[in-house]
Design a protein around this motif. Structure first.
Motif, PDB file in Angstrom:
ATOM      1  N   CYS A 299     -14.256   2.085  -7.976  1.00  0.00           N
ATOM      2  CA  CYS A 299     -14.152   0.992  -7.153  1.00  0.00           C
ATOM      3  C   CYS A 299     -13.030  -0.158  -7.286  1.00  0.00           C
ATOM      4  CB  CYS A 299     -15.307   0.079  -6.993  1.00  0.00           C
ATOM      5  SG  CYS A 299     -16.761   0.741  -6.184  1.00  0.00           S
ATOM      6  N   GLY A 300     -12.010  -0.354  -6.525  1.00  0.00           N
ATOM      7  CA  GLY A 300     -11.013  -1.146  -6.559  1.00  0.00           C
ATOM      8  C   GLY A 300     -11.340  -2.363  -5.621  1.00  0.00           C
ATOM      9  N   ASN A 301     -10.698  -2.204  -4.356  1.00  0.00           N
ATOM     10  CA  ASN A 301     -11.010  -2.933  -3.299  1.00  0.00           C
ATOM     11  C   ASN A 301     -12.538  -2.798  -2.637  1.00  0.00           C
ATOM     12  OD1 ASN A 301      -8.900  -5.141  -3.148  1.00  0.00           O
ATOM     13  ND2 ASN A 301      -7.580  -3.385  -2.848  1.00  0.00           N
ATOM     14  N   PHE A 302     -12.994  -1.749  -3.017  1.00  0.00           N
ATOM     15  CA  PHE A 302     -14.476  -1.672  -2.589  1.00  0.00           C
ATOM     16  C   PHE A 302     -14.502  -0.914  -1.215  1.00  0.00           C
ATOM     17  CE2 PHE A 302     -17.602  -2.718  -5.860  1.00  0.00           C
ATOM     18  CZ  PHE A 302     -16.812  -3.341  -6.794  1.00  0.00           C
ATOM     19  N   GLY A 303     -13.607  -0.554  -0.639  1.00  0.00           N
ATOM     20  CA  GLY A 303     -13.562   0.087   0.552  1.00  0.00           C
ATOM     21  C   GLY A 303     -14.306   1.307   0.894  1.00  0.00           C
TER      22      GLY A 303
ATOM     23  N   PHE B  97      -7.569   9.767  -1.664  1.00  0.00           N
ATOM     24  CA  PHE B  97      -8.573   9.723  -0.654  1.00  0.00           C
ATOM     25  C   PHE B  97      -8.292   8.797   0.633  1.00  0.00           C
ATOM     26  CE2 PHE B  97      -9.624   5.732  -2.654  1.00  0.00           C
ATOM     27  CZ  PHE B  97      -9.953   4.844  -1.234  1.00  0.00           C
ATOM     28  N   LYS B  98      -7.492   7.893   0.573  1.00  0.00           N
ATOM     29  CA  LYS B  98      -6.975   6.990   1.607  1.00  0.00           C
ATOM     30  C   LYS B  98      -6.309   7.977   2.615  1.00  0.00           C
ATOM     31  CE  LYS B  98      -6.419   3.128  -1.546  1.00  0.00           C
ATOM     32  NZ  LYS B  98      -6.386   3.708  -2.750  1.00  0.00           N
ATOM     33  N   ASP B  99      -5.725   9.301   2.390  1.00  0.00           N
ATOM     34  CA  ASP B  99      -5.239   9.847   3.403  1.00  0.00           C
ATOM     35  C   ASP B  99      -6.453  10.055   4.672  1.00  0.00           C
ATOM     36  OD1 ASP B  99      -2.828  10.310   2.216  1.00  0.00           O
ATOM     37  OD2 ASP B  99      -3.263  11.990   1.201  1.00  0.00           O
TER      38      ASP B  99
ATOM     39  N   ALA C 284     -13.809  12.176  -6.562  1.00  0.00           N
ATOM     40  CA  ALA C 284     -12.529  12.470  -7.289  1.00  0.00           C
ATOM     41  C   ALA C 284     -11.516  11.767  -6.356  1.00  0.00           C
ATOM     42  CB  ALA C 284     -12.491  13.871  -7.637  1.00  0.00           C
ATOM     43  N   THR C 285     -10.938  10.608  -6.455  1.00  0.00           N
ATOM     44  CA  THR C 285     -10.080  10.093  -5.428  1.00  0.00           C
ATOM     45  C   THR C 285      -8.767  10.381  -5.531  1.00  0.00           C
ATOM     46  OG1 THR C 285     -10.306   8.061  -6.894  1.00  0.00           O
ATOM     47  CG2 THR C 285     -11.677   7.983  -5.132  1.00  0.00           C
ATOM     48  N   GLY C 286      -8.284  10.628  -6.731  1.00  0.00           N
ATOM     49  CA  GLY C 286      -6.717  10.941  -6.880  1.00  0.00           C
ATOM     50  C   GLY C 286      -6.673  12.396  -7.466  1.00  0.00           C
TER      51      GLY C 286
ATOM     52  N   PRO D 217      -4.689   2.220 -12.212  1.00  0.00           N
ATOM     53  CA  PRO D 217      -4.288   0.971 -11.685  1.00  0.00           C
ATOM     54  C   PRO D 217      -4.992   0.750 -10.450  1.00  0.00           C
ATOM     55  CG  PRO D 217      -2.597   2.820 -11.635  1.00  0.00           C
ATOM     56  CD  PRO D 217      -3.725   3.432 -12.758  1.00  0.00           C
ATOM     57  N   SER D 218      -5.415   1.932  -9.556  1.00  0.00           N
ATOM     58  CA  SER D 218      -5.765   1.385  -8.187  1.00  0.00           C
ATOM     59  C   SER D 218      -7.348   0.635  -8.295  1.00  0.00           C
ATOM     60  CB  SER D 218      -6.160   2.609  -7.409  1.00  0.00           C
ATOM     61  OG  SER D 218      -4.976   3.112  -7.092  1.00  0.00           O
ATOM     62  N   LEU D 219      -7.754   0.519  -9.757  1.00  0.00           N
ATOM     63  CA  LEU D 219      -8.934  -0.365  -9.980  1.00  0.00           C
ATOM     64  C   LEU D 219      -8.727  -1.668 -10.559  1.00  0.00           C
ATOM     65  CD1 LEU D 219     -11.267   2.699 -11.453  1.00  0.00           C
ATOM     66  CD2 LEU D 219     -10.682   2.244  -9.002  1.00  0.00           C
ATOM     67  N   ASP D 220      -7.378  -1.835 -10.764  1.00  0.00           N
ATOM     68  CA  ASP D 220      -7.109  -3.101 -11.167  1.00  0.00           C
ATOM     69  C   ASP D 220      -7.083  -4.233  -9.988  1.00  0.00           C
ATOM     70  OD1 ASP D 220      -6.931  -1.577 -13.523  1.00  0.00           O
ATOM     71  OD2 ASP D 220      -4.775  -1.789 -13.704  1.00  0.00           O
TER      72      ASP D 220
HETATM   73  C1  PLP Z   1      -7.479   3.157  -3.470  1.00  0.00           C
HETATM   74  C2  PLP Z   1      -7.892   4.004  -4.607  1.00  0.00           C
HETATM   75  C3  PLP Z   1      -9.211   3.710  -5.472  1.00  0.00           C
HETATM   76  C4  PLP Z   1      -9.863   2.486  -5.072  1.00  0.00           C
HETATM   77  O1  PLP Z   1     -10.550   2.401  -3.787  1.00  0.00           O
HETATM   78  P1  PLP Z   1     -11.283   1.573  -2.891  1.00  0.00           P
HETATM   79  O2  PLP Z   1     -11.568   1.551  -1.743  1.00  0.00           O
HETATM   80  O3  PLP Z   1      -9.983   0.327  -2.896  1.00  0.00           O
HETATM   81  O4  PLP Z   1     -12.332   0.549  -4.053  1.00  0.00           O
HETATM   82  C5  PLP Z   1      -9.732   4.649  -6.193  1.00  0.00           C
HETATM   83  N1  PLP Z   1      -9.251   5.590  -6.773  1.00  0.00           N
HETATM   84  C6  PLP Z   1      -7.659   5.822  -6.054  1.00  0.00           C
HETATM   85  C7  PLP Z   1      -7.191   7.172  -6.643  1.00  0.00           C
HETATM   86  C8  PLP Z   1      -7.419   5.108  -5.221  1.00  0.00           C
HETATM   87  O5  PLP Z   1      -5.986   5.351  -4.811  1.00  0.00           O
END
Ligand code: PLP
Length: 436
Positions: free
Chosen positions: A248-252, A106-108, A383-385, A300-303
């Motif tokens: 949620c990882g860094n909660f952005g 999703f960061k894209d 679905a983030t990844g 791992p992105s939630l670690d």
């Molecule tokens: C970065 C990431 C997250 C966490 O997102 P945050 O904004 O840091 O909470 C969740 N899922 C995937 C696949 C990520 O790459």
């Protein structure tokens, strides 16, 4: 809309300044200082509205006066060669897939918007140089978003280790505008060098240096558009409450959702879905939060032990703690349950989930099973990844091979950087100067 630092009520700054400065000088993070009412748009949009239409229509209002409709159209056209997709699985569950971009996460979305808006803001103001540090596929996302942008050079710093997935035809050495540089050091060395380069005034001014790191609000704010998109797609068939489940990882991502709510999207709550690294749940419950060492997991992105967006979330809680406690619900899902969920969702719906999305899915199942919510809530799971990014695990969970799309397979290819240097400012400045 104007913005301020989490450390003080003033000065108020524009979105352009927020994007260019990245971080306020007082050590805080930039946050919106006001709210904007976006509700009018929900009346006029429906399931037929496309994602580019939605962003191009809403962005000028959200960024009042800073992005006119023509600029907004250019930004959207040049940023998004990929879109979110909303899949309604049944009356209770939808999936918002956010992994169709160049690196499959999703960061894209945030990076693409930031790069396009920077090009728009920097028109007529001379050349600029964006410095970023990359971990994992972030560099590919940045290089994809910045390639060919007029007047902008993107310098991407990598720590020691293999560099993968970049397209070398976009490098300055081949006539492009991307400069990947490897530092013989750590990711923290890369970030330190960026701060040092920005603080070296003569250097920073010569090249117009700014940073586009993960805390830039110009990446986070535009993530609220895909929440709006999901709502608009669903609104005519919604009955009962609406909840988003966010891994949620860094909660952005969660904070972007909270901004969407603040700007008028009718939503009843958010699930903050964590894995076993769930100490931050205490903060959300209004208890004392004591960070714990990270336990490595399959998501791992939630670690994360201490979320880098802490100050932004705390700003919401400072403003209205009671409201927030009824708005955000923490959940914690272990690796085994994550694995079972990937299997179950595949069997029931024929859909492949990556482990991060599966954490959010399982959290949504648990919510639906509680008495208070049973039968009356529709949950949108983010679905983030892309499942192919964790192909080995997903394959084991569902018992079949996972096809890897060509763009994601390419992420594995090794590439040589333009330069390899010691973690020293002088070396970095020298390497950059030799590219011009
Ligand atoms: C970065 C990431 C997250 C966490 O997102 P945050 O904004 O840091 O909470 C969740 N899922 C995937 C696949 C990520 O790459």
């Amino acid at each position: 809309m104007q913005f301020r630092s989490t450390q003080s009520q003033d000065p108020l700054v524009s979105f352009k300044d927020v994007v260019l400065r990245c971080l306020p000088p007082d050590g805080g993070l930039y946050v919106p200082a006001q709210t904007v009412d976006m509700r009018q748009f929900f009346l006029h949009m429906d399931a037929k509205t496309t994602y580019p239409e939605l962003v191009a229509t809403m962005a000028p209002t959200l960024l009042q006066g800073e992005l006119n409709p023509f600029s907004a159209n250019r930004v959207v056209e040049s940023a998004f060669d990929f879109e979110p997709e909303l899949k309604k699985l049944n009356d209770k569950i939808s999936l918002l897939t956010l992994y169709h971009g160049p690196t499959g996460v999703f960061k894209d979305f945030g990076i693409a918007f930031l790069a396009a808006v920077l090009e728009e803001f920097l028109k007529n103001s001379g050349p600029a140089m964006i410095l970023s540090a990359s971990r994992g596929n972030m560099g590919v996302s940045l290089a994809h978003a910045f390639r060919g942008r007029k007047g902008i050079t993107a310098v991407i710093l990598y720590p020691s280790g293999p560099i993968r997935g970049l397209d070398s035809s976009t490098f300055v050495t081949n006539g492009g505008n991307i400069i990947p540089i490897q530092i013989t050091g750590t990711f923290d060395d890369c970030q330190r060098l960026i701060v040092e380069a920005i603080n070296d005034r003569p250097f920073a001014e010569r090249y117009g240096v700014t940073s586009a790191n993960a805390l830039n609000l110009g990446r986070l704010l535009p993530q609220c558009f895909y929440y709006f998109y999901a709502f608009v797609k669903l609104k005519d068939t919604l009955q009962g409450d609406l909840v988003f489940s966010v891994p949620c990882g860094n909660f952005g991502n969660l904070i972007a959702g909270l901004y969407a709510w603040k700007f008028g999207m009718p939503v009843n709550g958010y699930l903050a879905a964590m894995n076993v690294n769930d100490a931050f749940g205490d903060f959300i419950r209004g208890r004392q939060f004591v960070p714990r060492p990270v336990v490595p997991t399959n998501s791992p992105s939630l670690d994360v032990s201490f979320p880098s967006n802490y100050d932004r979330l705390a700003a919401f809680y400072d403003e209205s703690p009671a409201v927030m406690r009824n708005m955000v619900y923490p959940a914690s899902i272990g690796d085994e349950r994550t694995f079972i969920t990937i299997n179950k969702v595949y069997r029931e719906y024929g859909i492949l989930l990556d482990p991060h999305s599966a954490v959010a899915f399982a959290a949504a199942e648990d919510l639906a099973a509680t008495q208070e919510f049973a039968g009356q809530v529709h949950t949108v799971i983010l679905a983030t990844g892309h499942p192919a990014k964790k192909a080995a695990l997903v394959s084991r969970a569902v018992g079949r091979d996972i096809e890897i799309p060509p763009r994601l397979a390419q992420l594995q290819r090794h590439v040589d950087p333009v330069a390899i240097i010691k973690p020293e400012l002088e070396a970095l400045e020298g390497a950059i100067a030799s590219c011009f």
